[in-house]
Motif scaffolding. Structure first.
Motif, PDB file in Angstrom:
ATOM      1  N   LEU A  24       0.823  -1.200   0.000  1.00 52.55           N
ATOM      2  CA  LEU A  24       0.000   0.000   0.000  1.00 52.55           C
ATOM      3  C   LEU A  24       0.862   1.257   0.000  1.00 52.55           C
ATOM      4  O   LEU A  24       1.752   1.402   0.851  1.00 52.55           O
ATOM      5  N   PRO A  25       0.605   2.205  -0.909  1.00 50.87           N
ATOM      6  CA  PRO A  25       1.293   3.495  -0.842  1.00 50.87           C
ATOM      7  C   PRO A  25       0.968   4.212   0.467  1.00 50.87           C
ATOM      8  O   PRO A  25      -0.055   3.934   1.112  1.00 50.87           O
ATOM      9  N   ALA A  26       1.826   5.132   0.849  1.00 52.21           N
ATOM     10  CA  ALA A  26       1.624   5.860   2.099  1.00 52.21           C
ATOM     11  C   ALA A  26       0.466   6.849   1.953  1.00 52.21           C
ATOM     12  O   ALA A  26       0.561   7.791   1.165  1.00 52.21           O
ATOM     13  N   PRO A  27      -0.627   6.673   2.700  1.00 58.12           N
ATOM     14  CA  PRO A  27      -1.794   7.537   2.496  1.00 58.12           C
ATOM     15  C   PRO A  27      -1.546   8.991   2.862  1.00 58.12           C
ATOM     16  O   PRO A  27      -2.172   9.886   2.282  1.00 58.12           O
ATOM     17  N   GLU A  28      -0.633   9.247   3.812  1.00 67.80           N
ATOM     18  CA  GLU A  28      -0.375  10.630   4.197  1.00 67.80           C
ATOM     19  C   GLU A  28       0.340  11.419   3.101  1.00 67.80           C
ATOM     20  O   GLU A  28       0.413  12.657   3.158  1.00 67.80           O
ATOM     21  N   LEU A  29       0.847  10.716   2.084  1.00 66.42           N
ATOM     22  CA  LEU A  29       1.528  11.383   0.979  1.00 66.42           C
ATOM     23  C   LEU A  29       0.623  11.588  -0.237  1.00 66.42           C
ATOM     24  O   LEU A  29       1.051  12.168  -1.233  1.00 66.42           O
ATOM     25  N   PHE A  30      -0.617  11.107  -0.186  1.00 70.51           N
ATOM     26  CA  PHE A  30      -1.546  11.380  -1.275  1.00 70.51           C
ATOM     27  C   PHE A  30      -1.787  12.889  -1.378  1.00 70.51           C
ATOM     28  O   PHE A  30      -1.890  13.591  -0.356  1.00 70.51           O
ATOM     29  N   ASP A  31      -1.915  13.388  -2.593  1.00 71.86           N
ATOM     30  CA  ASP A  31      -2.295  14.792  -2.797  1.00 71.86           C
ATOM     31  C   ASP A  31      -3.822  14.874  -2.741  1.00 71.86           C
ATOM     32  O   ASP A  31      -4.495  15.072  -3.760  1.00 71.86           O
ATOM     33  N   ALA A  32      -4.354  14.713  -1.540  1.00 71.45           N
ATOM     34  CA  ALA A  32      -5.808  14.684  -1.385  1.00 71.45           C
ATOM     35  C   ALA A  32      -6.450  16.005  -1.794  1.00 71.45           C
ATOM     36  O   ALA A  32      -7.538  16.022  -2.386  1.00 71.45           O
ATOM     37  N   VAL A  33      -5.775  17.109  -1.523  1.00 73.81           N
ATOM     38  CA  VAL A  33      -6.329  18.418  -1.879  1.00 73.81           C
ATOM     39  C   VAL A  33      -6.422  18.557  -3.395  1.00 73.81           C
ATOM     40  O   VAL A  33      -7.446  18.980  -3.945  1.00 73.81           O
ATOM     41  N   GLY A  34      -5.353  18.173  -4.086  1.00 71.76           N
ATOM     42  CA  GLY A  34      -5.352  18.279  -5.543  1.00 71.76           C
ATOM     43  C   GLY A  34      -6.355  17.356  -6.203  1.00 71.76           C
ATOM     44  O   GLY A  34      -7.043  17.741  -7.157  1.00 71.76           O
ATOM     45  N   VAL A  35      -6.466  16.139  -5.686  1.00 73.75           N
ATOM     46  CA  VAL A  35      -7.425  15.178  -6.246  1.00 73.75           C
ATOM     47  C   VAL A  35      -8.855  15.651  -5.982  1.00 73.75           C
ATOM     48  O   VAL A  35      -9.728  15.585  -6.857  1.00 73.75           O
TER      49      VAL A  35
END
Length: 402
Positions: free
Chosen positions: A47-58
């Motif tokens: 699993l990729p690290a969820p805290e590194l997702f660009d949630a704001v951009g997505v």
């Protein structure tokens, strides 16, 4: 004669298809279920690290498409994929050295679906499929469900042995070769350029499809990028390149693609029509908007920088966590470290004790199409922080070393 109600109720249902019984479930998924307790430091997943997702951009990309084109975003789409996303994928592929048009791309519901579509389009029951040893587990499942006879190709720390591949192709007349040549799952190894050229030559000379799976290639921490096999002479008309946004944008979008020859692309599109009609429109449009409004390469560089720190933390702690005489591969990127314990160790048998120490890995045996090396294991280093990796390795050492 009329059957009674009791007789009707007691009649057995028809059996499942033989393939449903013959192909086992994913040990990785089963381990994740067993180790779901929050106190477990879990190196078993991918699993990729969820805290590194660009949630704001997505989130902004989804908001934009749902605000400006809601009717399109929430409607059915074409099987091949949204034109804007196909064009963006083609442009990124071209920029990385493989000239590609949007018509060369089929969008899939994750690159895992691409494997299933290719198995449907290419493999008849009994056909031989060559795979790496060890091999990505879900690929083994996809080809086994299609009825393939899986034959492992000998590999070393650098990957496939081209001479051994040539001999196996001559002996078995396989339909295709499946490979993850860059930061391979499960081993993390990368196939050198010279071997890629040799594999392309074998495929051209012997008549062989190549499925080149590249979900991790952009996650490079060091060293020079190695060109895709698809770029080498002899490979262009027989290589299907698979890609994914799961490791670089977000796995929950379930967006992958395959790039291949037109006739095979058409066969996969027909198979996809029977599977899910098309990949969710809103996800495709949001990804296209994200690519238009953001610098994905810069985001990936930030993620890879953090992943490098986590890889280094794992590598620095393995000597104390694993029994004396163990060995491991040092990946230049990706998500996984592959380790081999000394002779006599069985990582599957040891796992229950390891889990009792609130840490987990994946035993290596399920990744083999042939005779497994039961002393091997895979650990993912990207999901946990540097501090959590250190603590996880301390727990692992307590279980394995004492």
């Amino acid at each position: 004669m009329t059957a009674t109600a009791d007789e009707a109720i007691s009649a057995p249902t028809p059996p499942f298809a033989a393939r449903a019984a013959a192909v086992g479930g994913s040990p990785v998924r089963e381990i994740l279920a067993v180790t779901a307790r929050p106190e477990v430091i879990n190196f078993a997943g991918g699993l990729p690290a969820p805290e590194l997702f660009d949630a704001v951009g997505v989130a902004a990309a989804f908001q934009a498409v749902l605000t400006t084109t809601p009717g399109t975003a929430l409607q059915y789409s074409t099987t091949e994929g949204e034109p804007a996303l196909r064009a963006a994928i083609a442009a990124r592929t071209t920029a990385r050295g493989l000239p590609t048009d949007a018509d060369d791309v089929l969008v899939t519901t994750g690159s895992q679906q691409a494997l299933s579509l290719l198995a449907t389009a290419l493999v008849e029951p009994g056909d031989t499929v060559l795979v790496e040893s060890p091999c990505y587990l879900a690929a083994l499942q996809a080809f086994a469900f299609a009825g393939a006879r899986l034959v492992p190709v000998p590999c070393d720390a650098a990957g496939i042995d081209p001479a051994a591949l040539d001999e196996l192709v001559a002996a078995h007349r396989p339909k295709l070769l499946y490979t993850v040549p860059t930061f391979q799952n499960p081993t993390g190894r990368t196939l050198p350029a010279g071997r890629r050229a040799e594999i392309a030559a074998v495929a051209a000379r012997r008549g062989l499809w190549i499925i080149e799976d590249d979900p991790y290639g952009e996650l490079r921490f060091e060293g020079e990028r190695v060109p895709w096999i698809a770029t080498y002479p002899g490979a262009q008309d027989r290589t299907v390149l698979l890609g994914s946004f799961s490791k670089v944008m977000a796995p929950g979008l379930r967006l992958g693609w395959l790039r291949g020859p037109a006739a095979l692309l058409r066969a996969c599109a027909v198979a996809k029509q029977a599977a899910d009609l098309h990949t969710p429109t809103v996800n495709q449009l949001a990804a296209a908007r994200y690519l238009a409004d953001n610098d994905l390469d810069a985001h990936v560089a930030r993620v890879a920088g953090e992943y490098r720190l986590r890889r280094d933390a794992m590598l620095s702690g393995l000597a104390d966590a694993l029994p004396h005489g163990s060995s491991w591969l040092r990946p230049e990127g990706g998500m996984f470290v592959w380790a081999t314990l000394p002779e006599g160790y069985d990582t599957a048998a040891l796992l229950p004790e390891v889990v009792r120490h609130d840490v987990a890995y994946v035993p290596g045996a399920p990744f083999y199409a042939g005779a497994p090396d039961v002393a091997t294991l895979r650990m993912c280093f990207v999901t946990q922080s540097v501090e959590e990796i250190g603590e996880g390795l301390r727990r692992l050492g307590g279980a394995l070393v004492g």
